[in-house]
Motif scaffolding. Structure first.
Motif, PDB file in Angstrom:
ATOM      1  N   SER A  27      -3.025   1.826  -5.224  1.00 51.61           N
ATOM      2  CA  SER A  27      -2.355   0.734  -4.518  1.00 51.61           C
ATOM      3  C   SER A  27      -1.473   1.316  -3.421  1.00 51.61           C
ATOM      4  O   SER A  27      -0.836   2.363  -3.595  1.00 51.61           O
ATOM      5  CB  SER A  27      -1.534  -0.118  -5.485  1.00 51.61           C
ATOM      6  OG  SER A  27      -0.404   0.568  -5.958  1.00 51.61           O
ATOM      7  N   THR A  41      -0.036   4.275  -7.988  1.00 52.52           N
ATOM      8  CA  THR A  41       0.551   3.103  -7.354  1.00 52.52           C
ATOM      9  C   THR A  41       1.570   3.523  -6.292  1.00 52.52           C
ATOM     10  O   THR A  41       2.064   4.650  -6.298  1.00 52.52           O
ATOM     11  CB  THR A  41       1.248   2.217  -8.393  1.00 52.52           C
ATOM     12  OG1 THR A  41       2.207   3.003  -9.118  1.00 52.52           O
ATOM     13  CG2 THR A  41       0.234   1.661  -9.392  1.00 52.52           C
ATOM     14  N   PHE A  42       1.862   2.611  -5.377  1.00 51.96           N
ATOM     15  CA  PHE A  42       2.874   2.824  -4.325  1.00 51.96           C
ATOM     16  C   PHE A  42       2.571   4.068  -3.485  1.00 51.96           C
ATOM     17  O   PHE A  42       3.459   4.868  -3.199  1.00 51.96           O
ATOM     18  CB  PHE A  42       4.286   2.933  -4.924  1.00 51.96           C
ATOM     19  CG  PHE A  42       4.581   1.924  -5.988  1.00 51.96           C
ATOM     20  CD1 PHE A  42       4.269   0.589  -5.803  1.00 51.96           C
ATOM     21  CD2 PHE A  42       5.159   2.301  -7.186  1.00 51.96           C
ATOM     22  CE1 PHE A  42       4.545  -0.356  -6.793  1.00 51.96           C
ATOM     23  CE2 PHE A  42       5.438   1.358  -8.179  1.00 51.96           C
ATOM     24  CZ  PHE A  42       5.129   0.026  -7.972  1.00 51.96           C
ATOM     25  N   PRO A  53      -3.412  -4.124  -9.410  1.00 52.62           N
ATOM     26  CA  PRO A  53      -3.938  -2.744  -9.406  1.00 52.62           C
ATOM     27  C   PRO A  53      -3.863  -2.081 -10.771  1.00 52.62           C
ATOM     28  O   PRO A  53      -4.820  -1.431 -11.214  1.00 52.62           O
ATOM     29  CB  PRO A  53      -3.038  -2.032  -8.383  1.00 52.62           C
ATOM     30  CG  PRO A  53      -2.533  -3.119  -7.496  1.00 52.62           C
ATOM     31  CD  PRO A  53      -2.358  -4.304  -8.385  1.00 52.62           C
ATOM     32  N   GLN A  54      -2.731  -2.246 -11.462  1.00 51.16           N
ATOM     33  CA  GLN A  54      -2.563  -1.613 -12.763  1.00 51.16           C
ATOM     34  C   GLN A  54      -3.511  -2.226 -13.797  1.00 51.16           C
ATOM     35  O   GLN A  54      -4.103  -1.515 -14.614  1.00 51.16           O
ATOM     36  CB  GLN A  54      -1.114  -1.764 -13.231  1.00 51.16           C
ATOM     37  CG  GLN A  54      -0.098  -1.025 -12.362  1.00 51.16           C
ATOM     38  CD  GLN A  54       0.437  -1.863 -11.221  1.00 51.16           C
ATOM     39  OE1 GLN A  54      -0.270  -2.686 -10.642  1.00 51.16           O
ATOM     40  NE2 GLN A  54       1.698  -1.663 -10.867  1.00 51.16           N
ATOM     41  N   ASN A 113       2.785  -7.610  -8.331  1.00 53.71           N
ATOM     42  CA  ASN A 113       2.565  -6.172  -8.486  1.00 53.71           C
ATOM     43  C   ASN A 113       1.932  -5.872  -9.840  1.00 53.71           C
ATOM     44  O   ASN A 113       2.424  -5.070 -10.632  1.00 53.71           O
ATOM     45  CB  ASN A 113       3.884  -5.409  -8.323  1.00 53.71           C
ATOM     46  CG  ASN A 113       3.730  -3.905  -8.506  1.00 53.71           C
ATOM     47  OD1 ASN A 113       2.657  -3.354  -8.282  1.00 53.71           O
ATOM     48  ND2 ASN A 113       4.785  -3.242  -8.924  1.00 53.71           N
ATOM     49  N   LYS A 132      -0.125  -2.935  -2.904  1.00 50.59           N
ATOM     50  CA  LYS A 132       0.644  -2.825  -4.161  1.00 50.59           C
ATOM     51  C   LYS A 132       1.030  -4.190  -4.706  1.00 50.59           C
ATOM     52  O   LYS A 132       1.225  -4.345  -5.908  1.00 50.59           O
ATOM     53  CB  LYS A 132       1.882  -1.962  -3.955  1.00 50.59           C
ATOM     54  CG  LYS A 132       2.984  -2.597  -3.109  1.00 50.59           C
ATOM     55  CD  LYS A 132       4.253  -1.764  -3.153  1.00 50.59           C
ATOM     56  CE  LYS A 132       5.397  -2.447  -2.401  1.00 50.59           C
ATOM     57  NZ  LYS A 132       6.661  -1.681  -2.498  1.00 50.59           N
ATOM     58  N   GLN A 133       1.144  -5.205  -3.835  1.00 51.16           N
ATOM     59  CA  GLN A 133       1.480  -6.555  -4.269  1.00 51.16           C
ATOM     60  C   GLN A 133       1.204  -7.523  -3.126  1.00 51.16           C
ATOM     61  O   GLN A 133       1.043  -7.109  -1.983  1.00 51.16           O
ATOM     62  CB  GLN A 133       2.958  -6.643  -4.681  1.00 51.16           C
ATOM     63  CG  GLN A 133       3.923  -6.415  -3.518  1.00 51.16           C
ATOM     64  CD  GLN A 133       5.326  -6.133  -3.985  1.00 51.16           C
ATOM     65  OE1 GLN A 133       5.631  -5.042  -4.448  1.00 51.16           O
ATOM     66  NE2 GLN A 133       6.200  -7.123  -3.857  1.00 51.16           N
ATOM     67  N   ASP A 156       1.447   1.475  -0.310  1.00 44.78           N
ATOM     68  CA  ASP A 156       2.804   1.069   0.031  1.00 44.78           C
ATOM     69  C   ASP A 156       2.954   1.035   1.552  1.00 44.78           C
ATOM     70  O   ASP A 156       2.067   1.462   2.294  1.00 44.78           O
ATOM     71  CB  ASP A 156       3.813   2.039  -0.590  1.00 44.78           C
ATOM     72  CG  ASP A 156       5.127   1.358  -0.931  1.00 44.78           C
ATOM     73  OD1 ASP A 156       5.410   0.301  -0.340  1.00 44.78           O
ATOM     74  OD2 ASP A 156       5.875   1.875  -1.780  1.00 44.78           O
ATOM     75  N   ARG A 190       3.287   9.334  -4.081  1.00 46.05           N
ATOM     76  CA  ARG A 190       3.740   7.976  -4.352  1.00 46.05           C
ATOM     77  C   ARG A 190       5.261   7.905  -4.384  1.00 46.05           C
ATOM     78  O   ARG A 190       5.938   8.887  -4.716  1.00 46.05           O
ATOM     79  CB  ARG A 190       3.156   7.451  -5.662  1.00 46.05           C
ATOM     80  CG  ARG A 190       3.502   8.259  -6.890  1.00 46.05           C
ATOM     81  CD  ARG A 190       2.757   7.755  -8.132  1.00 46.05           C
ATOM     82  NE  ARG A 190       3.051   6.366  -8.428  1.00 46.05           N
ATOM     83  CZ  ARG A 190       4.027   5.991  -9.269  1.00 46.05           C
ATOM     84  NH1 ARG A 190       4.773   6.906  -9.873  1.00 46.05           N
ATOM     85  NH2 ARG A 190       4.229   4.716  -9.504  1.00 46.05           N
ATOM     86  N   GLN A 194      -5.202   5.989 -11.998  1.00 46.23           N
ATOM     87  CA  GLN A 194      -4.587   5.152 -10.985  1.00 46.23           C
ATOM     88  C   GLN A 194      -3.369   5.827 -10.392  1.00 46.23           C
ATOM     89  O   GLN A 194      -2.728   6.684 -11.021  1.00 46.23           O
ATOM     90  CB  GLN A 194      -4.175   3.807 -11.584  1.00 46.23           C
ATOM     91  CG  GLN A 194      -3.111   3.920 -12.665  1.00 46.23           C
ATOM     92  CD  GLN A 194      -2.513   2.583 -13.045  1.00 46.23           C
ATOM     93  OE1 GLN A 194      -2.039   1.845 -12.209  1.00 46.23           O
ATOM     94  NE2 GLN A 194      -2.550   2.273 -14.344  1.00 46.23           N
TER      95      GLN A 194
END
Length: 250
Positions: free
Chosen positions: A175, A141-142, A128-129, A125, A117-118, A177, A157, A139
């Motif tokens: 992404s 994320t997390f 990915p976006q 961060n 994620k980062q 976490d 997520r 997408q």
């Protein structure tokens, strides 16, 4: 299914960071380096998906100079099948990184793209976006849980209010976490096998991507030391200090 995992070489998270005397950045000479922890989680998840029969190839990619081959070999030792180094001496900003990964995705045509994620050095961060937007792909994320089916992936997520579940059609960008998994350690036999796995070097200038910097670092400084705490003799004294000194209550 082919899975592409992007990884980054960063200063080992257990090393104490030292700022350069001129304030231009942090000291990385003779400093222990490692794979970004969130990227390591992404590699682990890709390997687990392959072991579960959902994928037949895991490809890892990193952007940097020859030194990043150490982290690529580590990913190969963990179970990845093939590695790609996009060779450059420059440190790229998130948008440039996303554009480079877009080009790699165009060449490899993976069905799933996993990223941490980062990174723990810049903490942006953003990649990915940005990558999902450039590719026009769904997408998530997390990600804290990932379940594959035939042509979809269900992702749980972490959000501020709790958990959110998304159902994505692949190809997709995800992404990872911290709570998604716990990465394994590379065994000695796998470390030896990783030396024979293919690692392709792709010069950045062959991709015809504009990677000029849009930002400049003015100064890097050590945060001020925290002041020592104090003991109070009573609740009344505590309330008085919070009200009159800290001014956090009225």
């Amino acid at each position: 299914m082919k899975i592409l995992v992007a990884i980054k070489r960063v200063i080992d998270p257990y090393v104490k960071i030292r700022v350069k005397p001129d304030g231009s950045g942090v000291e990385d000479t003779n400093v222990k380096m490692a794979m970004n922890p969130f990227c390591e989680i992404a590699v682990e998840e890709a390997i687990r998906l392959k072991e579960a029969g959902h994928a037949n190839e895991v490809v890892v990619v990193s952007i940097g100079d020859q030194a990043c081959q150490e982290q690529l070999r580590n990913a190969l030792a963990l179970g990845a099948d093939r590695a790609i180094q996009v060779e450059t001496e420059n440190t790229l900003e998130p948008l440039a990184v996303a554009k480079v990964l877009q080009a790699v995705v165009g060449q490899e045509q993976p069905q799933l793209i996993l990223l941490g994620k980062q990174s723990i050095d810049s903490d942006n961060n953003q990649v990915p976006q940005m990558l999902a937007a450039l590719l026009g792909l769904p997408q998530a994320t997390f990600a804290s849980e990932l379940v594959m089916s035939d042509d979809t992936v269900t992702v749980t997520r972490e959000v501020d209010g709790g958990l959110e579940t998304l159902n994505l059609t692949i190809p997709a960008v995800i992404s990872t976490d911290l709570r998604l998994n716990e990465p394994r350690y590379a065994s000695l036999p796998n470390i030896m096998k990783a030396k024979r796995k293919p690692l392709d070097v792709l010069p950045l200038d062959t991709l015809n991507i504009v990677t000029s910097a849009r930002q400049a670092v003015d100064e890097v400084m050590v945060p001020p030391a925290r002041q020592a705490g104090i003991r109070v003799g009573s609740v009344l004294e505590l309330v008085n200090k919070l009200k009159n000194e800290a001014k956090v209550i009225e």
